[in-house]
Design a protein around this motif. Structure first.
Motif, short mmCIF file in Angstrom:
data_model
loop_
_atom_site.label_atom_id
_atom_site.label_comp_id
_atom_site.label_asym_id
_atom_site.label_seq_id
_atom_site.Cartn_x
_atom_site.Cartn_y
_atom_site.Cartn_z
N TYR A 21 30.28 36.43 35.31
CA TYR A 21 31.05 36.84 36.61
C TYR A 21 31.20 35.29 37.20
N PRO A 22 31.94 34.54 36.50
CA PRO A 22 32.22 33.07 36.78
C PRO A 22 33.05 33.17 38.25
N PRO A 23 32.88 32.21 39.16
CA PRO A 23 31.96 31.23 38.99
C PRO A 23 30.50 31.60 39.57
N PHE A 24 30.25 32.93 39.65
CA PHE A 24 29.09 33.18 40.48
C PHE A 24 27.93 33.26 39.52
N THR A 25 27.93 34.02 38.38
CA THR A 25 26.92 34.06 37.23
C THR A 25 27.38 34.11 36.00
N SER A 26 26.90 33.29 35.02
CA SER A 26 27.32 33.52 33.66
C SER A 26 26.29 32.50 32.86
N PRO A 27 25.91 33.22 31.60
CA PRO A 27 25.00 32.38 30.67
C PRO A 27 25.71 31.04 30.09
N ASP A 28 25.12 29.82 29.81
CA ASP A 28 25.81 28.97 29.17
C ASP A 28 25.38 29.25 27.49
N GLN A 51 23.91 30.16 35.09
CA GLN A 51 24.49 29.16 35.88
C GLN A 51 25.54 29.84 36.77
N GLY A 52 25.86 29.05 37.76
CA GLY A 52 26.66 29.45 38.73
C GLY A 52 26.63 29.22 40.17
N TRP A 53 27.36 29.58 40.87
CA TRP A 53 27.26 29.67 42.37
C TRP A 53 25.93 30.37 42.75
N GLU A 54 25.93 31.49 42.62
CA GLU A 54 24.95 32.31 42.75
C GLU A 54 23.46 32.04 42.44
N ILE A 55 23.56 31.49 41.10
CA ILE A 55 22.23 30.78 40.64
C ILE A 55 21.62 29.96 41.31
N ASP A 56 22.63 29.12 41.72
CA ASP A 56 22.26 27.76 42.77
C ASP A 56 21.87 28.23 43.98
N PHE A 57 22.49 29.24 44.51
CA PHE A 57 21.99 30.01 45.81
C PHE A 57 20.61 30.64 45.82
N MET A 58 20.32 31.41 44.55
CA MET A 58 19.10 31.96 44.41
C MET A 58 18.05 30.97 44.37
N ASN A 59 18.29 29.87 43.45
CA ASN A 59 17.35 28.56 43.31
C ASN A 59 16.90 28.19 44.84
N TYR A 71 36.71 49.78 34.15
CA TYR A 71 36.37 49.05 33.14
C TYR A 71 34.85 48.81 33.31
N GLN A 72 33.96 48.72 32.28
CA GLN A 72 32.94 48.30 32.40
C GLN A 72 32.80 46.79 32.86
N THR A 73 33.35 45.99 32.54
CA THR A 73 33.18 44.55 32.95
C THR A 73 34.71 44.03 33.58
N GLN A 74 34.57 42.96 34.44
CA GLN A 74 35.84 42.49 34.75
C GLN A 74 36.44 41.89 33.49
N ASP A 75 35.47 41.24 32.59
CA ASP A 75 36.45 40.36 31.54
C ASP A 75 37.48 41.39 30.78
N GLU A 76 36.82 42.73 30.71
CA GLU A 76 37.63 43.82 30.04
C GLU A 76 38.87 44.21 30.67
N ALA A 77 38.81 44.26 31.93
CA ALA A 77 40.00 44.52 32.85
C ALA A 77 41.03 43.24 32.78
N ALA A 92 38.33 37.64 45.19
CA ALA A 92 39.18 36.81 45.29
C ALA A 92 39.01 35.45 44.37
N LEU A 93 37.47 35.20 44.73
CA LEU A 93 37.10 33.85 44.16
C LEU A 93 36.87 33.82 42.46
N ALA A 94 36.42 35.19 41.97
CA ALA A 94 36.50 35.37 40.63
C ALA A 94 37.92 35.45 40.03
N LEU A 95 38.55 36.21 40.61
CA LEU A 95 40.31 36.00 39.91
C LEU A 95 40.83 34.76 39.98
N LYS A 96 40.47 33.94 41.00
CA LYS A 96 41.15 32.65 41.15
C LYS A 96 40.60 31.60 40.21
N GLU A 97 39.47 31.94 39.99
CA GLU A 97 38.77 31.16 38.47
C GLU A 97 39.42 31.73 37.30
#
Length: 260
Positions: free
Chosen positions: A36-43, A49-57, A162-168, A184-189
């Motif tokens: 779910y970029p830019p919030f969470t996604s695996p590299d 990584q992502g904004w929420e991973i930085d927030f969590m840390n 849909y099960q995921t936003q990517d599928e939609a 909005a932020l995920a869709l702008k990404e």
């Protein structure tokens, strides 16, 4: 002799610091297994990584918690919390009256209105009237699904889940649906990608509905876990006050994601 004393003090300090880390409360932090970029996604290496991973840390460091990222399928993330498989949720989860029946939340840590995007070749906006004859994609078990069923479906919109936003998003690109609704932020990404630029355009934010959308995004917590909730709330307040929140946010956004 002074050098020996300084060296000894440094060694003691390292031992104390190591002990503090070892004794830190371990907390399993549930994130949606679906990217779910830019919030969470695996590299490429599988590291999240992502904004929420930085927030969590940041909040875990402030609260002196040993936090472990634990991916969970989105539609099972609340049951994972209530059955103690995870200890908290950091996954762009909106604080809503319906969810508050089952779990608790921290104070909000960001807030944006959902966005509608659609094909560049079609003229419509984000109002129920304009979407009356359209097929709208939403991710299952989200506020976007709830919002679409309340505001768009009764006006003739076909809501496809849909099960995921990517599928939609992929179905939108392929022309199988007319529009999608998400944060909005995920869709702008997505719109900033080559595929997004080629196919789609911003159709506007949806109208506010606090009963469905809630007051913002919070950390999901088990009911009764007041000690952890107090630590998280204090940490959110602290990282906003000392500038940590604003500093890591600059890597992702050119505005204050915290919102009103």
């Amino acid at each position: 002799m002074r050098r020996l004393s300084v060296s000894l003090l440094a060694t003691v300090a390292m031992i104390v610091a190591s002990a503090a880390v070892a004794n830190a409360q371990q907390v399993k932090v549930g994130v949606a297994a679906e990217p779910y970029p830019p919030f969470t996604s695996p590299d490429a290496s599988g590291n999240w990584q992502g904004w929420e991973i930085d927030f969590m840390n940041a909040i875990c460091a402030e609260a002196k918690l040993d936090c472990v990222v634990t991916p969970v399928a989105w539609d099972g993330i609340i049951p994972a919390l209530t059955t103690n498989k995870i200890d908290m949720i950091v996954g762009s989860m909106s604080i809503t009256p319906e969810r508050l029946k089952t779990i608790d939340f921290s104070d909000k840590y960001y807030n944006t209105l959902p966005l509608i995007i659609g094909s560049k070749d079609m003229e419509f906006d984000s109002t129920p009237e304009s979407l009356a004859d359209k097929v709208l994609g939403v991710q299952v078990a989200t506020i976007h699904q709830a919002y679409a069923m309340k505001h768009f479906a009764p006006n003739g919109t076909t809501v496809k889940e849909y099960q995921t936003q990517d599928e939609a998003n992929n179905d939108l690109v392929s022309g199988r649906i007319d529009a999608v609704q998400a944060d909005a932020l995920a869709l702008k990404e997505f719109l900033d990608t080559e595929v997004g630029k080629a196919c789609c355009s911003d159709k506007g934010n949806v109208a506010p509905d606090v009963d469905v959308l809630g007051p913002g995004i919070g950390v999901g917590l088990r009911k009764g876990d007041t000690e952890l909730k107090d630590k998280i709330n204090a940490a959110i307040k602290a990282i906003r006050a000392d500038g940590t929140y604003q500093e890591f946010s600059k890597k992702y956004f050119d505005f204050d994601i915290y919102g009103d």
